[in-house]
Design a protein around this motif. Sequence first.
Motif, PDB file in Angstrom:
ATOM      1  N   PHE A 108     -15.443 -50.297 -38.620  1.00 51.79           N
ATOM      2  CA  PHE A 108     -16.312 -49.205 -39.051  1.00 51.79           C
ATOM      3  C   PHE A 108     -15.959 -47.881 -38.379  1.00 51.79           C
ATOM      4  O   PHE A 108     -16.163 -46.820 -38.977  1.00 51.79           O
ATOM      5  N   ILE A 111     -13.121 -46.729 -40.655  1.00 53.34           N
ATOM      6  CA  ILE A 111     -13.625 -46.195 -41.927  1.00 53.34           C
ATOM      7  C   ILE A 111     -14.199 -44.797 -41.720  1.00 53.34           C
ATOM      8  O   ILE A 111     -13.976 -43.888 -42.531  1.00 53.34           O
ATOM      9  N   ALA A 112     -14.932 -44.622 -40.615  1.00 51.54           N
ATOM     10  CA  ALA A 112     -15.505 -43.306 -40.316  1.00 51.54           C
ATOM     11  C   ALA A 112     -14.403 -42.266 -40.133  1.00 51.54           C
ATOM     12  O   ALA A 112     -14.521 -41.131 -40.604  1.00 51.54           O
ATOM     13  N   LEU A 115     -13.031 -41.343 -43.588  1.00 51.63           N
ATOM     14  CA  LEU A 115     -13.932 -40.448 -44.313  1.00 51.63           C
ATOM     15  C   LEU A 115     -13.946 -39.053 -43.696  1.00 51.63           C
ATOM     16  O   LEU A 115     -13.979 -38.048 -44.420  1.00 51.63           O
ATOM     17  N   ILE A 131     -18.145 -45.361 -51.850  1.00 45.99           N
ATOM     18  CA  ILE A 131     -17.879 -46.129 -50.643  1.00 45.99           C
ATOM     19  C   ILE A 131     -18.709 -47.410 -50.674  1.00 45.99           C
ATOM     20  O   ILE A 131     -19.930 -47.381 -50.807  1.00 45.99           O
ATOM     21  N   ASP A 191     -21.456 -39.392 -49.264  1.00 45.19           N
ATOM     22  CA  ASP A 191     -20.577 -40.436 -48.732  1.00 45.19           C
ATOM     23  C   ASP A 191     -21.142 -41.018 -47.441  1.00 45.19           C
ATOM     24  O   ASP A 191     -21.003 -42.212 -47.173  1.00 45.19           O
ATOM     25  N   TYR A 195     -21.866 -44.957 -46.592  1.00 47.08           N
ATOM     26  CA  TYR A 195     -21.304 -45.546 -45.378  1.00 47.08           C
ATOM     27  C   TYR A 195     -22.398 -46.252 -44.579  1.00 47.08           C
ATOM     28  O   TYR A 195     -22.211 -47.378 -44.104  1.00 47.08           O
ATOM     29  N   CYS A 258     -27.510 -42.576 -40.960  1.00 45.33           N
ATOM     30  CA  CYS A 258     -26.707 -42.185 -42.125  1.00 45.33           C
ATOM     31  C   CYS A 258     -27.492 -42.271 -43.432  1.00 45.33           C
ATOM     32  O   CYS A 258     -27.156 -41.564 -44.392  1.00 45.33           O
ATOM     33  N   MET A 269     -19.557 -37.058 -40.720  1.00 41.77           N
ATOM     34  CA  MET A 269     -18.728 -38.180 -40.285  1.00 41.77           C
ATOM     35  C   MET A 269     -18.137 -37.912 -38.908  1.00 41.77           C
ATOM     36  O   MET A 269     -17.914 -38.856 -38.135  1.00 41.77           O
TER      37      MET A 269
END
Length: 317
Positions: A108, A111-112, A115, A131, A191, A195, A258, A269
Amino acid sequence: MTNSYKEKLGQGGYGDVYKGKLPDGRFVAVKVLNPSKGNGEEFINEVVNISRTSHVNVVTLLGFCLEGEKRALIYEFMPNGSLEKFIFKEGTSEDNHHLGWEQLYHIFVGIARGLEYLHRGCNTRILHLDIKPHNILLDKEFCPKISDFGLSKLCTRTDNIVSMMGPRGTIGYIAPEVFNRSFGVVSHKSDVYSYGMMILEMIGGKKSIQMEVGASSEYFPDWIYKHLVLVDENELQGLRSKAETNIEKKMILVGLWCIQIKPSDRPSMNKVIEMLEGSVEALPIPPKPFLSSPLRPVPDSVATSSYDSVSITFPTG
């Protein structure tokens, strides 16, 4: 390239994905788009938007094929497939479908970073707008890579707002403002919401959360807030160490920040990365997520279904 579509890797709304091999021996993923879906916008989005990117946490587009209505996209091959298959399913005991807390945490964070790159690292800001675990691919080292840019939108780095004719994304991950503009405007914060919902889904799946009888219609983030935040740490079950407890609590808190209903209340992000990499003690408890009814009725032309049904829909619920 695909040996007559011999090995199917998966399928999506716009086409099927097959394993292929280039003449130089490299394995690839070939996404063959369905000509009956859409007007070609998803193909243009993929080719144009993803070709602007170069980041370890964004999948690499190696090329494309176009012949009449036949369209295909050629990606780097991801041996571990999508993050979706690692969501715990009741009755599943396969060891290769298990991710440890530390491994999940690093996924994660990756992924952050991907993004954050799309939102701030490109010359043109890219909003992914779809996402979800299905669109996160894992390489052989379980490094996450964001994929499937068919619904993405471009905007300038100074312009946070994008215009859309209708909602796009996947139910359960779509930010409220995508359905109803009374919640705010569609932006990179949309987004962020997706997330956050993905984090909470993975947490819920890993802990094999089962909602009590009579609570099946409860908005899932409300439920996870009550049961996994407003509890003593000793009540968090299935954890073997203090470090794992901190990872779980940190991910829950970040996920809940989030998915705040107002886009302005959600972190960027860049801030999400700071929160994930910082101390769990420094993270404030977020306000309780509340989305039991819309601020005003949702026009039929905006939502594809009633908002009440959307607000309580969650992928693992």
